[in-house]
Structure formats: C-alpha cells, structure tokens
Design a protein around this motif. Structure first.
Motif, PDB file in Angstrom:
ATOM      1  N   ALA A  88       0.868  -1.248  -0.091  1.00 52.14           N
ATOM      2  CA  ALA A  88      -0.051  -0.070  -0.055  1.00 52.14           C
ATOM      3  C   ALA A  88       0.880   1.317   0.090  1.00 52.14           C
ATOM      4  N   ASP A  92      -2.775   5.035  -1.050  1.00 47.13           N
ATOM      5  CA  ASP A  92      -3.677   4.094  -0.574  1.00 47.13           C
ATOM      6  C   ASP A  92      -4.182   4.112   0.785  1.00 47.13           C
ATOM      7  N   MET A  93      -3.335   4.327   1.750  1.00 44.77           N
ATOM      8  CA  MET A  93      -3.632   4.461   3.049  1.00 44.77           C
ATOM      9  C   MET A  93      -4.443   5.521   3.473  1.00 44.77           C
ATOM     10  N   ARG A  95      -6.718   6.828   1.327  1.00 41.73           N
ATOM     11  CA  ARG A  95      -7.996   6.394   0.853  1.00 41.73           C
ATOM     12  C   ARG A  95      -8.770   5.640   1.924  1.00 41.73           C
ATOM     13  N   PHE A  96      -7.809   4.560   2.239  1.00 44.91           N
ATOM     14  CA  PHE A  96      -8.239   3.709   3.530  1.00 44.91           C
ATOM     15  C   PHE A  96      -9.019   4.534   4.990  1.00 44.91           C
ATOM     16  N   TYR A  97      -8.105   5.551   5.249  1.00 42.91           N
ATOM     17  CA  TYR A  97      -8.011   6.300   6.258  1.00 42.91           C
ATOM     18  C   TYR A  97      -9.258   7.179   6.141  1.00 42.91           C
TER      19      TYR A  97
END
Lengths: 301, 615
Positions: A88, A92-93, A95-97
């Motif tokens: 990631a 990417d992180m 977007r996740f957070y």
C-alpha cells in the motif's frame, strides 16, 4: 482530558502495569519517559484502544476508550513499529483512512504534501526508507485531525530538519486545535524543548507526574566548595538525591527549590555556592537513581 | 460517527477484497475452466440437459476438497491482524468494534470464496442457454451445495485462526482437526484390540461417528457410500448438517474473537485454557501414534504380548510430545528443565493406562455375566472347522448358561491363538453379545481349538442350545425327499411318499421333544448345505404334474438323533426291499430316477443300519 485510573496489565503472569494512574490535560504535550520495560508502549497501546486493561479505567473526556469507536475515532497513534497493508502506498492508506476516520481532512492532506516533499505518495510505503515511513505516518496521522495524538518514539529515524518540521506541525495543531499530544521518547533533551507535562514511569507505575516547570523547580543542582575538603554530614531530612566531588567542588542534587536549598546549605558556611537548573535528562537520571535496582545509575555517574 | 453503530466496515471490506484479488482471481479462473469452459467443450456437440445435469452433480462430490483447501487460505488472509503484533495494533486502533472487524473480515473471506461461484454459475447458465441444454436445477443445486460447503469450511478455518495466533499454525490445526479423530480411532482400536483380550473392535457406528468428525473424508464420500451408511442422509442433507455445525463454529469464533487479547498475536495459541488443551492433546496423540510407531520399529510389527515395551515406547513418545508442544508454545528449545514435570506426568499417565489395559485392571477380560442378568444373547462362530459356521445363534435367559460356560472357559484359559503346531486344531472366531437391558456387552475372541477338547464340547453344547426350537406345527409334511450327510462323509438321498414324509416329520418332532437336536434355519429354503445335516424337502406339484421344492428343513444329524436315524434306517430297508422286488420284476428298470425338474442332491446311498443301532 485523558485519565488513567489504577490500570493493571499482566502478560503471562508478568505484572507489566501496576495500578498506573496518570492524567493528561487537554491541549497538553505530555512527555512519557521511563527506562526500558517501564511500560510506556504498553500504556500507549491501552490509550489507542488496542489493549484491554486487566483492571482500572481509561477514559477520554470522561468516556471509556476501549471498544468505543466514537472515542477511538478522535485518537491517532503513531506506534514505534509502523504497519501498513502490503504494497500500500501513502495514497492507498489515505483512501483507507478517509473511509474509516470521520474527521479525515483531504485539504490538509493536499496541504501537507508540501511539508513532506520527499515522500512519494504513490510508492509503496514498505519500499520507503525508515525516515520516509515515519514522515508518511505523520502525514496520514495529522490529516485525521485527531483530538489526541499518541506518539511512540515519534522522531526516531528522522533527520534534524525533519524533526523540527514535524514538531512544528504538531505544535501548530496544539495551538490551533487544542490537540493533546502524548509522546513517549528517550530523547529527553528534545522532550524538554516541547513538553509542558512530564510523567516518569518505572516498573509499570508512575513515579512522578507534573508539569515540567514544577519538576524543574523542585530539584536543584548545587555546586558547593566547603571550607573543609570533605563535605559535612547533612541531616537526613535534606533529600539529597546524589552527591559527587571533583577536587574541592561538591556537586549536590537535592530536592527542593533553589532558594530553600541555598538557605539550608548556607549554615555550613561554604566558600562558594551556586544553584544550577537541572535538565530533564538529569532529573530523569537522579530520580530513577533513587531506585535501588536501577543499574544505569552507576554506569552513568 | 459512521462506525459507531455499525458492525461492518465497508471500507475495510473493500480493502480486504482488493488486497487479495489474486486469491479469488485464481479461484474464479479455476471454476471458469471447470464449469462453463468444460461444459462447453464436452457438450457442444451432443448437449442434452440430462447429461449436463449428471456432470454438474458429479462436480458436487469433487468440490469438497478444493473448497476445503482454499478456505483456510482465505481465512488467514482476511484475519491477518490476528497473527502479527503490528497488524493487531493497527486494526485494534481503528475506530471499529471487535465484532465489526470480525464480521467484516468474515464477510470478505466468504465473499472471496462464493463470489466466484455465483459468477461462474450465471456464466454456466448462459453457456447452457447457448447450447440449448439448460439444467438449471442441477446447476443451482451445485451452487447451493458449494455455498453450504464454503460456509462450513470457512467457519472451521476462521475458528482455527481465532484460536491460534499464528497463520501457519492455524492452517496446520485446520488440517490436523480434519483427520485426527479418524486416526486416533484407528490407533485406539488397534491398541485395545491387541491388548484387551476379548475386545470387540469398534463397530460401524463408531467409525461412522469418526467419519462425521472427519469432514474432508465425509464430503468426499460418493453418493452410493452415503446411502449405505447407518445414518442414511443424502448429500444435501449432509451439507446442511455441516453448515449448521459451521454456524456453531462461526458463533464460537465470534465469541472467542471478542475476548481475545490483541497481545496474543503471534502466539501459537491465543487462549490460556486452549494452551492446556493443546498440551494434553499433543501428548495424547503424539504418545499413542509415535509410541506405536516406535514399538513397530524397535520391536516387532505384531503388538500382541508387548505390553511393557508399548508402555515404554508410549511413555517416551508422550514425554517427547509434551516437550515439542512446550517448544511450540514458548517458541524456544530451552524447555527441558522448566517443563520436565509435565513431560513426566504425561509419560506416567501412558504407563498407567497401558498397564491398566494390559493387566486388565478394570476387569474387562475376566468379566462374565450373571445368567439371570442376561435378557438376550447372541453367538457367532466362524473358522476353518469342519462343522458349519453359525451366525446369530440366539439365547434367552434360560438357555444362556451354556454360552456363559463357553465364555468362562475362554476368558479363563485364554486359548492359544498362535499358529497350530499340528493339524488337530483349528481356528475359531467367536463373537458374543449380551443384552442386559440397559447395557450391551460385546466380546470377540480368536483362538485355536484342539479337536476333541473340552473347549470343542463346550462350543458344541453352546451352539446346540443356541439353535432355534423346531416349530412343530409349522411344517406341512407331504411327498418329497430326504437327504443326509454325516461327519463320516456318508451321504445319500431317498424319495418320500406322503406316509414316509409323515413318519420323517414325526421322527424330527420326537428328537426335538427329547432335546436331542434343534433346527438350523440358516439353511432352510436355501441352496446352501451343511456337512452333517438331514434335509427334508417337501414337494409340490403344479397343474402339469411337475414337482418343485416348496419347503426345505435342515436338521443337525448326529448319533444322538436316534429317532431320525431309526427312520432313515427303516427307510433304507424299505427302499432296499422295493429295489429287490423291482429287480425281480423283468419289466422294471433298476433304480428310480427322480424327475429332472426336482432339486435332487447328488451322492451315493449308504447303509444306515449302523446309525439306527446307535443309542
């Protein structure tokens, strides 16, 4: 305000936290210091909602923290061992957070891109250097607009310039949004510059917890030259933490205010006497030096 | 806050699916090759709904092992945070309840398994439509079966992941749990059968239970074998049962996940009580399996009479197993000093258990029932003896004493079961079942029986007592045949007219009422024959005058059956006289030939006068 009340934690029978009690005022920058194995990372994991205390209570603004998503959403933690999904990237992180944390600030993410120019947000985080990974972690943590920021050895691996940059960002958050910062570090000189509260942990319990100002005002380093070569016998009620001698100069670390201690030593009619402020590192060493089994004492001194 | 009330995180769910796309991508590709592509290739030239239905049903049997293999991989992927401390800290710090994290991971893993199946089913339906041979029922049966199997296997794997804190260990546990019951049942059966004299090997019921606890075996069983089982369930019913078990596993995993400590990530076992269970199980299984292996390697392949060596081997194996389990738990090889007590207790338990079996501390071997407590008993005798094997000889509380006498003799004397030194002994297999109301006791013995011994006499008495009584009123004697075959290999047959048939039956009844023999229904109305029997065959003629055997009765023929022997001697004499008269008459051919359509036994006539003189 973070309140930790009589928290106990056992690991396979080992009593890691012993009725630990601490209070972190809102908007404070709280430095958590202590020797290795004192329980600093453990209490930080409790505060981030990972560990369940075996006894006691941990609250944030009066609300239980463990298994409380609403409260945990206000907390951001940068642990000593960073984790991210395999392959990631920072983006990417992000977007996740963004999907997980309700307060995630996309504008801040874009703004902070300039603060961390060396971090390639499209590159997998695992491929970044350790310092870059830390920068990425700070970038993502600050974008969550946390009310509480928990940092475990936060600037370890960062270069001096980036350290200053990161602290500057955090201090701005504290000033603008009243963010509470709880930081665990062994870099006491750095903590001394930024912290306003300090807690010293030892063997799973809180030894000393107060504001840095109070802490520094309560212990004084005296350099004294007595008329005799040897120091006189001091009464027991004088809380002398440490005493050493180089030539005729005696260095005495003694508990009390500078004025109070100066007055008490004056009765011995010293030839020369000077009160010096103690650094946090010295306070840490001398306070812990009082513990019988703290082996570092003799090594350092 | 979006996560506050939700037990499901869509963001985490999507992240799990996108992270592990290679896993479900390979799964999807495999299914596409098997179903739509496979069906297209095999059926495009001669597609018919029935053939396609058969293909699809065959697939249902074969899918179990594949789903069983992919399920633990999916579980280890989606429950990644249970295995690494850093990952546990990461997920634990997210604003999610534990149940939310669990439910999200479970759904993601299950969707990874079944999503491709649903997609492939729809694709296959499309292919069938193109081929013009739609077997939608079978196709959706296959899908339903796969969904149920997937649920079971994935719940099973999830439970293993939650119990363990190590991904590799979780997969190992999953594999071990799949076969441990069957293996341990076999080992236990072997040990008890070898060391407990008279122990009846585990019956079909026990093995069937073991099969149910071995799901990989059970689900791979063909439909024909399923139908023949004691609990006859169809494939779909079986899958529903497993799915229900899977649901229980899901609940167990959810409960354990809730109380699981995050700091256990990376440990072999995440729960302290399960650690003890692990230690005990490894010691038990390792002690028994490795102990038997050691015994075979060091001593002999045959285990009989090896009680002390087995105890030693199992004790060593149990101690080693305990240490291995401790090493795995503590991730260290330095466990010998600290954990020697557990190893010693494990070894001691094995020694005691094997001594208890070998020396029969529980009195299993010497147990003989009190006759008055036996409500019903059965005896089966098999072996390479001259007299016929008896199956299911039945005894009631009145007649069971002769059986108990036989049992007592065998239990006390332990007849030798080794290779016979001479030809005057023969092997006997003896199965006993005592029904004592609430309990049933079974014993199985194998031994050598010397000819003419007390044991042989007891066996003969017991089997005579176990034969059913002659139903005096049941027979309807009329014209027919009588044949006989004796132990001295003399044999013969004769026709019976209605009067002679009446006399024959009367002789049977006299012998029976005098307690000289009983009937042997095992051979009645069958083409089997026994070596020492008298057969009475009643004939019936059809409208064209042809006769056929309507009813046969078989009785043990021995010197004791005096009435029957007398009748046979008289019959012999009458026949001889008739033969002389026919010889005297010039137009009469010598000897009568029975009608060709009657079941005539082969054999020469023998004089029976000697038998008739026997008291």
């Amino acid at each position: 305000m973070i309140k930790v009340s009589k928290v106990d934690k056992y690991f396979d029978g080992f009593h890691c936290l012993k009725e630990l009690t601490m209070t972190v005022p809102t908007g404070a920058i709280y430095g958590l210091v202590g020797p290795n194995g004192a329980g600093k990372s453990t209490i930080l994991r409790h505060l981030s909602g990972v560990y369940r205390p075996d006894a006691g209570e941990i609250t944030l603004d009066g609300e239980e923290l463990f298994e409380n998503p609403a409260v945990k959403g206000k907390v951001a933690c940068i642990p000593d061992e960073l984790y991210c999904f395999t392959s990631a990237s920072t983006r990417d992180m992000m977007r996740f957070y963004r999907g997980i944390y309700p307060n995630f600030d996309m504008e801040r993410y874009n703004a902070l891109r300039e603060a961390f120019p060396e971090v390639d947000e499209r590159r997998p985080i695992r491929r970044l250097s350790k310092g870059m990974q830390k920068q990425s972690a700070f970038w993502l943590a600050l974008c969550r607009r946390p009310q509480v920021l928990l940092l475990d050895e936060p600037v370890d691996g960062l270069d001096p310039v980036m350290r200053r940059q990161v602290w500057s960002l955090m201090l701005r958050d504290v000033a603008e949004y009243g963010t509470t910062v709880l930081v665990s570090s062994h870099n006491l000189r750095e903590l001394e510059d930024v912290c306003d509260h300090v807690g010293i942990l030892s063997h799973g319990s809180m030894m000393i917890e107060r504001s840095l100002k109070d802490l520094q005002g309560n212990v004084v380093k005296m350099q004294v030259v007595f008329q005799e070569r040897e120091a006189p016998q001091f009464p027991e009620e004088m809380e002398i933490l440490h005493i050493s001698q180089v030539g005729r100069i005696h260095t005495i670390i003694i508990r009390g205010t500078a004025e109070e201690v100066t007055n008490r030593l004056a009765v011995y009619s010293p030839i020369l006497m000077e009160a010096l402020p103690l650094s946090l590192e010295e306070i840490f060493i001398y306070e812990l030096g009082g513990e019988q089994d703290y082996a570092v004492r003799d090594i350092i001194l | 806050m979006r996560c506050e009330t939700s037990f499901f995180s869509l963001t985490l769910f999507k992240k799990e699916l996108t992270r592990y796309w290679p896993l479900w991508g390979v799964w999807l590709a495999g299914w596409i090759l098997v179903l739509p592509v496979g069906l297209w290739n095999s059926q495009r030239w001669n597609g018919s709904a029935s053939v396609m239905a058969a293909d699809v049903k065959t697939l249902l049997v074969g899918t179990g092992p594949f789903i069983a293999m992919i399920a633990p991989l999916a579980a280890v992927c989606v429950f990644f945070y249970l295995f690494k401390p850093a990952a546990a800290n990461f997920v634990g710090a997210l604003p999610l309840r534990r149940e939310g994290a669990f439910a999200t991971a479970f759904c993601a893993g299950y969707v990874m398994l079944v999503g491709p199946l649903v997609a492939v089913t729809l694709l296959t339906l499309l292919v069938e439509l193109v081929l013009g041979a739609v077997a939608a029922g079978s196709l959706f049966t296959l899908l339903g079966g796969c969904l149920l199997q997937s649920f079971f296997w994935f719940s099973f794997a999830t439970l293993c992941c939650v119990i363990s804190g190590n991904g590799v260990a979780a997969v190992c546990f999953y594999g071990i749990f799949n076969g441990v019951v069957m293996v341990m049942t076999a080992l236990l059966d072997e040990v008890l059968g070898s060391f407990l004299y008279g122990f009846d090997r585990f019956g079909q019921q026990v093995w069937e239970v073991a099969e149910w606890f071995t799901p990989i075996y059970k689900m791979s069983t063909s439909d024909r074998e399923l139908a023949g089982a004691l609990t006859p369930v169809g494939r779909m019913e079986m899958l529903w049962v497993y799915a229900a078990v899977g649901f229980l596993m899901f609940l167990a995993a959810l409960g354990l996940h809730h109380i699981r400590r995050a700091e256990r990530a990376g440990d072999l076992i995440a729960f302290v009580p399960v650690r003890w269970l692990f230690l005990v199980s490894v010691t038990l299984c390792g002690g028994l399996s490795l102990g038997l292996l050691l015994l075979v390697i060091i001593f002999d392949a045959r285990m009989e009479n090896h009680g002390a060596p087995l105890a030693g081997c199992c004790a060593v194996a149990a101690a080693v197993s305990w240490y291995v389990a401790e090493m795995l738990l503590h991730k260290s090889f330095k466990v010998f000093r600290k954990h020697w007590k557990g190893a010693a207790v494990g070894a001691l338990c094995f020694v005691v258990a094997i001594c208890a079996i070998d020396m029969d501390w529980i009195g299993f071997t010497t147990w003989i029932p009190a006759p008055q407590r036996v409500e019903r008993a059965t005896l089966t005798l098999t072996g390479d003896f001259d007299w016929p094997a008896r199956e299911g000889l039945e005894y009631d509380s009145q007649s069971v004493s002769s059986l108990i006498d036989l049992h007592r003799y065998v239990a006390q004397h332990h007849p030798d079961s080794s290779t016979p030194a001479d030809t005057d002994s023969y092997y006997v297999g003896m199965d006993l079942t005592y029904d004592m109301g609430l309990t049933t006791q079974r014993r199985t013995y194998y031994f050598l029986c010397p000819e003419g011994s007390e044991l042989e006499a007891l066996m003969e008495t017991a089997q005579v007592a176990g034969l059913p009584q002659v139903d005096v009123d049941a027979s309807n004697p009329r014209e027919g045949y009588v044949s006989w075959r004796r132990e001295d290999e003399t044999e013969g047959w004769d026709e019976l007219d209605p009067a002679q048939a009446e006399r024959a039956w009367k002789a049977v009844v006299e012998d029976f009422q005098a307690g000289r023999y009983r009937s042997d229904p095992q051979y009645n109305n069958s083409y089997q024959s026994r070596d020492d029997a008298i057969e009475l065959i009643w004939l019936k003629r059809d409208e064209r005058g042809y006769s056929y055997a309507e009813d046969t009765h078989t009785y043990q023929c021995s010197p004791k059956t005096t009435s029957m022997n007398r009748f046979l001697a008289e019959l012999q004499a009458e026949k001889a006289q008739e033969s002389q008269e026919e010889d005297a008459a010039p137009d009469t051919e010598a000897g009568d030939v029975p009608p060709s359509d009657t079941p005539v036994p082969q054999g020469a006539e023998v004089p029976l006068a000697e038998a008739a003189d026997t008291p």
